[in-house]
Design a protein around this motif. Structure first.
Motif, short mmCIF file in Angstrom:
data_model
loop_
_atom_site.label_atom_id
_atom_site.label_comp_id
_atom_site.label_asym_id
_atom_site.label_seq_id
_atom_site.Cartn_x
_atom_site.Cartn_y
_atom_site.Cartn_z
N GLY A 1 18.52 -7.29 10.10
CA GLY A 1 19.40 -6.29 11.38
C GLY A 1 18.88 -5.53 10.46
O GLY A 1 18.91 -4.34 11.73
N GLY A 2 18.77 -5.16 9.63
CA GLY A 2 17.70 -3.16 9.22
C GLY A 2 18.69 -2.63 8.25
O GLY A 2 20.35 -3.00 8.52
N SER A 3 19.00 -1.33 8.46
CA SER A 3 19.47 -0.10 7.30
C SER A 3 19.27 0.60 8.36
O SER A 3 17.99 1.59 8.85
N PRO A 4 20.56 2.03 8.03
CA PRO A 4 20.32 3.32 8.79
C PRO A 4 19.48 4.00 8.33
O PRO A 4 18.40 4.88 8.80
N GLN A 5 19.25 3.62 6.86
CA GLN A 5 18.38 4.17 6.21
C GLN A 5 17.90 3.95 4.60
O GLN A 5 17.90 2.28 5.04
N PRO A 6 16.29 4.24 4.47
CA PRO A 6 15.83 2.71 3.54
C PRO A 6 17.02 2.94 2.40
O PRO A 6 17.67 3.76 1.93
N THR A 7 16.76 1.12 1.92
CA THR A 7 17.72 0.58 0.51
C THR A 7 16.72 0.46 -0.17
O THR A 7 17.92 0.13 -1.09
N THR A 8 15.77 0.12 -0.42
CA THR A 8 15.29 -0.23 -1.14
C THR A 8 13.25 0.42 -1.17
O THR A 8 13.59 1.54 -0.28
N GLN A 9 13.08 0.74 -2.47
CA GLN A 9 11.42 1.95 -2.31
C GLN A 9 10.60 1.19 -1.32
O GLN A 9 10.33 0.23 -1.48
N PRO A 10 10.06 1.64 -0.72
CA PRO A 10 9.07 2.01 0.57
C PRO A 10 8.04 0.81 0.04
O PRO A 10 7.38 1.40 -0.87
N LEU A 11 7.65 -0.05 0.48
CA LEU A 11 6.13 -1.09 0.10
C LEU A 11 5.01 -0.03 0.22
O LEU A 11 4.47 -0.61 -0.69
N PHE A 12 5.09 0.35 0.71
CA PHE A 12 4.12 1.64 0.96
C PHE A 12 4.12 2.90 1.89
O PHE A 12 4.96 2.40 3.02
N ILE A 13 3.44 3.68 2.22
CA ILE A 13 3.59 5.50 2.55
C ILE A 13 1.97 5.37 3.84
O ILE A 13 1.52 5.77 2.93
N GLY B 1 -11.76 -0.46 21.81
CA GLY B 1 -11.49 0.52 21.06
C GLY B 1 -9.99 0.68 19.90
O GLY B 1 -9.73 1.98 19.47
N ALA B 2 -9.89 -0.16 19.42
CA ALA B 2 -9.51 -0.43 18.20
C ALA B 2 -9.35 0.09 16.85
O ALA B 2 -10.54 -0.68 16.27
N VAL B 3 -8.80 0.32 15.93
CA VAL B 3 -9.69 1.41 14.20
C VAL B 3 -7.76 0.86 13.54
O VAL B 3 -6.83 -0.04 13.96
N VAL B 4 -8.98 -0.10 12.89
CA VAL B 4 -8.12 -1.06 11.51
C VAL B 4 -8.26 -0.05 10.21
O VAL B 4 -8.79 0.76 10.27
N HIS B 5 -6.47 -0.18 10.56
CA HIS B 5 -6.41 0.00 9.12
C HIS B 5 -5.90 -0.71 7.99
O HIS B 5 -4.35 -1.38 7.63
N PRO B 6 -6.40 -1.12 6.89
CA PRO B 6 -5.55 -2.64 6.18
C PRO B 6 -4.18 -0.96 5.03
O PRO B 6 -4.73 -0.01 4.84
N ILE B 7 -3.72 -2.68 5.00
CA ILE B 7 -2.78 -1.92 4.24
C ILE B 7 -2.71 -2.86 2.57
O ILE B 7 -2.88 -3.83 2.46
N GLU B 8 -2.38 -1.34 1.46
CA GLU B 8 -3.02 -2.15 0.22
C GLU B 8 -1.60 -1.74 -0.95
O GLU B 8 -1.64 -0.40 -0.69
N VAL B 9 -0.91 -2.29 -1.36
CA VAL B 9 -0.05 -1.58 -2.47
C VAL B 9 -1.24 -2.28 -4.22
O VAL B 9 -1.09 -3.41 -4.55
N ASN B 10 -0.99 -0.83 -4.94
CA ASN B 10 -2.00 -1.66 -5.90
C ASN B 10 -3.67 -2.39 -5.70
O ASN B 10 -3.45 -2.45 -7.27
N GLY B 11 -4.20 -1.84 -5.23
CA GLY B 11 -5.26 -2.55 -4.80
C GLY B 11 -5.27 -4.07 -4.06
O GLY B 11 -5.90 -4.84 -4.01
N THR B 12 -4.11 -4.28 -3.68
CA THR B 12 -3.00 -5.77 -3.59
C THR B 12 -3.24 -5.25 -2.00
O THR B 12 -2.53 -5.08 -1.28
N PRO B 13 -4.26 -6.25 -0.74
CA PRO B 13 -3.83 -6.39 0.39
C PRO B 13 -2.44 -6.82 0.78
O PRO B 13 -1.71 -8.15 0.02
#
Length: 222
Positions: free
Chosen positions: A207-219, A131-143
């Motif tokens: 440790g993380g940040s309260p809000q993103p400090t860099t451009q997200p790698l993907f959405i 029952g697992a559904v796989v979603h590949p994550i790519e950025v500009n065609g690069t896995p």
């Protein structure tokens, strides 16, 4: 239930039953802190192995003859009636410390291999579940990685791009147009998400940040 220190040690030494080992592997795949704890235990076992000196217990080649001579001198054993050919000395058996060292080395090698499999194959292991559904994550065609949605509502997100020192991935769920932190991770993160959730991942200080400090790698919508 989160594995405790005894579970981790038993897993490292390969003494857990298959079902328990699978439970510990799943917990390790989902929890970077737990993997770090196991690595610390393996390091401690490695130091213990370094302290085991295979030559610490040695037996002189003539020890048997010297012992017999001492017993005869004390009158506890009659001298031999005739000279017999000297038997070839039996090969020395390794000390118990050497045997223990070999066993520990084998266990460490197995544990390190299993841990590397947990880190490397988590996404594929989750993807094989019914029952697992796989979603590949790519950025500009690069896995970049893989997201796997499981039938129980959990989602595993794993990324393959190496991180710089003192940096971490942080996963955000986009709610009403705003990012909400759902946790930090180094290789993968297992968490519960609603159907069709939209997620993003950014690179943040350790440790993380309260809000993103860099451009997200993907959405991506799952």
């Amino acid at each position: 239930m989160k594995p405790d220190r005894d579970d981790l040690l038993a897993y490292a030494l390969g003494t857990l039953p298959p079902a328990e080992a699978a439970r510990v592997e799943a917990a390790l795949a989902a929890d970077p802190a737990l993997r770090a704890e196991l690595r610390a235990d393996l390091d401690a076992l490695s130091h213990l192995l370094d302290d085991l000196d295979p030559g610490a217990v040695t037996v002189p080649a003539d020890a048997g003859e010297r012992l017999l001579a001492r017993v005869r001198a004390e009158g506890r054993l009659a001298p031999p009636l005739r000279e017999t050919p000297r038997a070839r000395p039996a090969p020395r058996r390794p000390s118990w410390r050497f045997s223990a060292g070999l066993a520990l080395a084998a266990a460490l090698a197995l544990a390190i291999f299993l841990l590397s499999q947990v880190d490397e194959d988590a996404a594929r292991r989750y993807a094989r579940l019914p029952g697992a559904v796989v979603h590949p994550i790519e950025v500009n065609g690069t896995p970049l990685g893989t997201a796997v949605r499981l039938p129980d509502g959990r989602v595993y997100v794993g990324l393959t791009r190496p991180l710089e020192q003192d940096r971490t991935y942080q996963l955000w769920q986009i709610e009403n147009g705003s990012p909400v932190s759902r946790g930090v991770f180094q290789e993968g993160l297992l968490l519960r998400l609603p159907p069709e959730a939209t997620i993003a991942v950014s690179v943040e200080p350790r440790g993380g940040s309260p809000q993103p400090t860099t451009q997200p790698l993907f959405i991506q919508k799952l």
